[in-house]
Write an enzyme that holds these catalytic residues in place. Structure first.
Site, PDB file in Angstrom:
ATOM      1  N   ASN A  40       0.842  -1.205   0.000  1.00 25.18           N
ATOM      2  CA  ASN A  40       0.000   0.000   0.000  1.00 25.18           C
ATOM      3  C   ASN A  40       0.873   1.249   0.000  1.00 25.18           C
ATOM      4  O   ASN A  40       1.966   1.270   0.587  1.00 25.18           O
ATOM      5  CB  ASN A  40      -0.993   0.009   1.172  1.00 25.18           C
ATOM      6  N   GLU A  81      -3.087  -4.562  -2.968  1.00 23.55           N
ATOM      7  CA  GLU A  81      -3.554  -5.454  -4.035  1.00 23.55           C
ATOM      8  C   GLU A  81      -3.700  -4.683  -5.349  1.00 23.55           C
ATOM      9  O   GLU A  81      -3.327  -5.164  -6.422  1.00 23.55           O
ATOM     10  CB  GLU A  81      -4.925  -6.059  -3.676  1.00 23.55           C
ATOM     11  N   ALA A 101      -0.794  12.176   1.757  1.00 20.37           N
ATOM     12  CA  ALA A 101      -1.340  13.198   2.657  1.00 20.37           C
ATOM     13  C   ALA A 101      -2.782  13.526   2.276  1.00 20.37           C
ATOM     14  O   ALA A 101      -3.596  13.897   3.121  1.00 20.37           O
ATOM     15  CB  ALA A 101      -0.477  14.453   2.601  1.00 20.37           C
ATOM     16  N   GLU A 112       0.352   5.273   0.730  1.00 21.68           N
ATOM     17  CA  GLU A 112      -0.573   6.306   1.226  1.00 21.68           C
ATOM     18  C   GLU A 112      -0.151   7.692   0.745  1.00 21.68           C
ATOM     19  O   GLU A 112       0.906   7.882   0.147  1.00 21.68           O
ATOM     20  CB  GLU A 112      -0.626   6.237   2.756  1.00 21.68           C
ATOM     21  N   CYS A 126     -10.014  -5.534   0.643  1.00 24.14           N
ATOM     22  CA  CYS A 126     -11.231  -4.706   0.718  1.00 24.14           C
ATOM     23  C   CYS A 126     -12.097  -4.935  -0.524  1.00 24.14           C
ATOM     24  O   CYS A 126     -11.669  -5.569  -1.503  1.00 24.14           O
ATOM     25  CB  CYS A 126     -10.867  -3.235   0.857  1.00 24.14           C
TER      26      CYS A 126
HETATM   27  N1  THU Z   1      -5.317  -1.429   2.597  1.00 27.57           N
HETATM   28  C1  THU Z   1      -4.748  -2.260   1.665  1.00 27.57           C
HETATM   29  O1  THU Z   1      -3.590  -2.084   1.280  1.00 27.57           O
HETATM   30  N2  THU Z   1      -5.505  -3.275   1.181  1.00 27.57           N
HETATM   31  C2  THU Z   1      -6.811  -3.517   1.499  1.00 27.57           C
HETATM   32  O2  THU Z   1      -7.422  -4.402   0.942  1.00 27.57           O
HETATM   33  C3  THU Z   1      -7.460  -2.674   2.509  1.00 27.57           C
HETATM   34  C4  THU Z   1      -6.649  -1.595   3.104  1.00 27.57           C
HETATM   35  C5  THU Z   1      -4.508  -0.309   3.103  1.00 27.57           C
HETATM   36  C6  THU Z   1      -5.002   1.045   2.688  1.00 27.57           C
HETATM   37  C7  THU Z   1      -4.451   1.924   3.800  1.00 27.57           C
HETATM   38  O3  THU Z   1      -3.146   2.343   3.445  1.00 27.57           O
HETATM   39  C8  THU Z   1      -4.368   1.019   5.010  1.00 27.57           C
HETATM   40  O4  THU Z   1      -4.531  -0.314   4.515  1.00 27.57           O
HETATM   41  C9  THU Z   1      -5.415   1.278   6.058  1.00 27.57           C
HETATM   42  O5  THU Z   1      -6.681   1.334   5.510  1.00 27.57           O
END
Ligand code: THU
Length: 146
Positions: A53, A66, A57, A55, A104
């Protein structure tokens, strides 16, 4: 047949793939949630793409592990992941390999686009557990319903 019996590789086990997802999670950029997620996608020929993942700001433009894997996959000319392992946890915790990190909804739908038969590996207290995406996302969106 159980999902594990349909496993597509002789060389890389579900536990191996989960370890690769965990390794990718260590490279995650998650200074806001501090929730680090890694994914490892398995392809024919035992090729693997790892992703994490990323992120921002501007929170809403964060990309999940994924879906960042799908971006890499398509950019590299691949279209059919056979399995994906996902591992993730908050950085204060130490349970990546025992606690499931389920993809998710957005990621399930994105994976469905490329292979409705993909297997999804998640951690459990008894080791890697293999799921069928079809069962994790029944009645998924399609432009061509029957
Ligand atoms: N996140 C994922 O990388 N994959 C998922 O399927 C759900 C959430 C990440 C997004 C965010 O950076 C962190 O988890 C918290 O939501």
């Amino acid at each position: 047949m159980s999902a594990k019996e349909n496993w597509p590789s002789q060389k890389i086990t579900p536990d191996d793939l989960l370890k690769m997802a965990r390794e990718a999670a260590r490279r995650s950029y998650a200074p806001y949630s501090r929730f680090h997620v890694g994914a490892a996608m398995l392809f024919e020929g035992d090729e693997v793409i790892q992703s994490c993942n990323v992120e921002n700001a501007s929170y809403g433009i964060t990309i999940c592990a994924e879906r960042s894997g799908v971006v890499i996959m398509v950019s590299q000319g691949k279209r059919k992941p056979l399995a994906i392992a996902v591992a993730g946890s908050h950085e204060d915790r130490d349970d990546y390999m025992t606690l499931a990190c389920p993809p998710c909804g957005a990621c399930r739908q994105t994976l469905m686009e490329f292979n409705p038969d993909i297997l999804v590996v998640m951690a459990s207290k008894d080791g890697a557990k293999v799921w069928e995406l079809r069962k994790l996302l029944p009645h998924s969106f399609t432009l061509d319903p029957d």
